[in-house]
Design a protein around this motif. Structure first.
Motif, PDB file in Angstrom:
ATOM      1  N   GLY A   1      25.442  72.546  70.816  1.00 41.39           N
ATOM      2  CA  GLY A   1      24.517  73.355  70.024  1.00 41.39           C
ATOM      3  C   GLY A   1      23.345  73.863  70.837  1.00 41.39           C
ATOM      4  N   PRO A   2      22.549  72.970  71.466  1.00 42.44           N
ATOM      5  CA  PRO A   2      21.432  73.456  72.287  1.00 42.44           C
ATOM      6  C   PRO A   2      21.858  74.369  73.426  1.00 42.44           C
TER       7      PRO A   2
ATOM      8  N   LEU B   1      24.494  76.421  73.547  1.00 44.12           N
ATOM      9  CA  LEU B   1      24.896  77.729  73.035  1.00 44.12           C
ATOM     10  C   LEU B   1      23.721  78.509  72.448  1.00 44.12           C
ATOM     11  N   LEU B   2      22.787  77.812  71.809  1.00 39.15           N
ATOM     12  CA  LEU B   2      21.716  78.489  71.087  1.00 39.15           C
ATOM     13  C   LEU B   2      20.436  78.653  71.895  1.00 39.15           C
ATOM     14  N   VAL B   3      20.266  77.855  72.952  1.00 39.35           N
ATOM     15  CA  VAL B   3      19.018  77.918  73.716  1.00 39.35           C
ATOM     16  C   VAL B   3      19.274  78.250  75.188  1.00 39.35           C
TER      17      VAL B   3
ATOM     18  N   PRO C   1      21.247  81.825  75.894  1.00 42.65           N
ATOM     19  CA  PRO C   1      20.414  83.025  75.692  1.00 42.65           C
ATOM     20  C   PRO C   1      19.310  83.169  76.726  1.00 42.65           C
TER      21      PRO C   1
END
Length: 303
Positions: A40-41, A43-45, A48
């Motif tokens: 999660g972190p 892919l999302l942080v 990007p």
């Protein structure tokens, strides 16, 4: 056969102990669980931010983004006084928002903390409730308060401080400062209150038993122990104000050209995504440095 039993039993006991210490999972299972949690972190942080960093070294040529390896985007920022002056102005604005948030938020959090029973819960919910409201709704609410026919002008005219409604509180830097300070105030109150809530009552009682008054107890016990929460609230307010571009656009008017709006414009009408990514990386690095410095200061206070 009986001689082999103790080593076997000891080995079984050691294996059982190792399994218990590892939570019953083998190394592959633990690695798989870690990868699942970290996905999660990442892919999302991480991705990007990494993509922004890579994009910041590209350039726009003939209306198209061209993969390249150039420092021209960063050079354009540092060589243009308009950009870095806007950045410094935005840093000052964020610092002012933070100062106002601490000056108002800490006394409010302290007042709530000193209440008891249902009144404390009610006051805490009252001040934290805006966190669950739409950001756009809060900005329009502030516009209705600061506008010509808004509540603030009506109060000032009714009290005789103004002869007629004024645009002093809207479409300028003052409007941006007031709006940001009000909107980000709950982000300051909550961490400060939580740090105050963690102070053991025994310390306050011991301070009183030693003859310390309220002011002395606050200065030597409450304030130092609540400093980590105060730093956290200040970081929330500063970082949120630093990157905000919606508030300056909606209440700032011509005076609301902050660094966040500069970045937003590069991804909009200017269609210069590499330059916008470079500006975003600069903003990210500064915000990260402020967070690290704040964490270091709070950590030293705990020691």
């Amino acid at each position: 056969m009986s001689d082999m039993t103790p080593p076997v039993a000891a080995g079984a006991t050691a294996a059982a102990r190792a399994a218990a210490e590892s939570g019953g999972f083998g190394r592959p299972a633990r690695l798989g669980l870690f990868a699942l949690v970290a996905a999660g972190p990442v892919l999302l942080v991480v991705l990007p931010v990494a993509s922004f960093f890579v994009l910041s070294f590209w350039r726009v040529q003939n209306g198209a983004i061209t993969p390249d390896a150039t420092l021209a985007n960063y050079g354009a920022f540092f060589s243009s006084p308009a950009y870095w002056r806007t950045f410094l102005m935005t840093l000052l604005l964020a610092a002012e928002v933070t100062a106002i948030g601490i000056a108002i938020g800490y006394p409010v959090a302290y007042f709530i903390w000193r209440r008891r029973g249902r009144l404390r819960t009610f006051l805490l919910l009252l001040f934290v409730l805006p966190l669950f409201m739409s950001y756009i709704v809060k900005i329009y609410t502030m516009r209705s308060i600061l506008g010509l026919s808004g509540l603030l002008n009506q109060v000032l005219v009714a009290s005789g401080l103004l002869e007629a409604p004024s645009l002093l509180f809207l479409y300028n830097r003052t409007a941006i400062l007031i709006t940001m300070a009000v909107i980000f105030l709950p982000f300051v109150i909550l961490p400060v209150y939580l740090s105050l809530e963690r102070i053991p009552a025994s310390l306050l009682a011991a301070s009183a038993d030693l003859g310390a008054g309220v002011a002395t107890t606050f200065r030597h016990v409450v304030l130092p122990l609540s400093l980590p929460g105060t730093v956290a609230g200040a970081l929330f307010a500063f970082v949120l104000a630093l990157g905000d571009f919606v508030t300056p656009q909606m209440v700032g008017g011509p005076s609301g050209f902050t660094f966040g709006r500069v970045i937003w414009s590069q991804f909009g009408l200017a269609f210069n995504w590499p330059f916008g990514a470079a500006l975003g990386v600069i903003l990210f690095v500064v915000a990260l440095a402020v967070i690290i410095a704040g964490g270091w200061a709070a950590g030293r206070q705990r020691v």
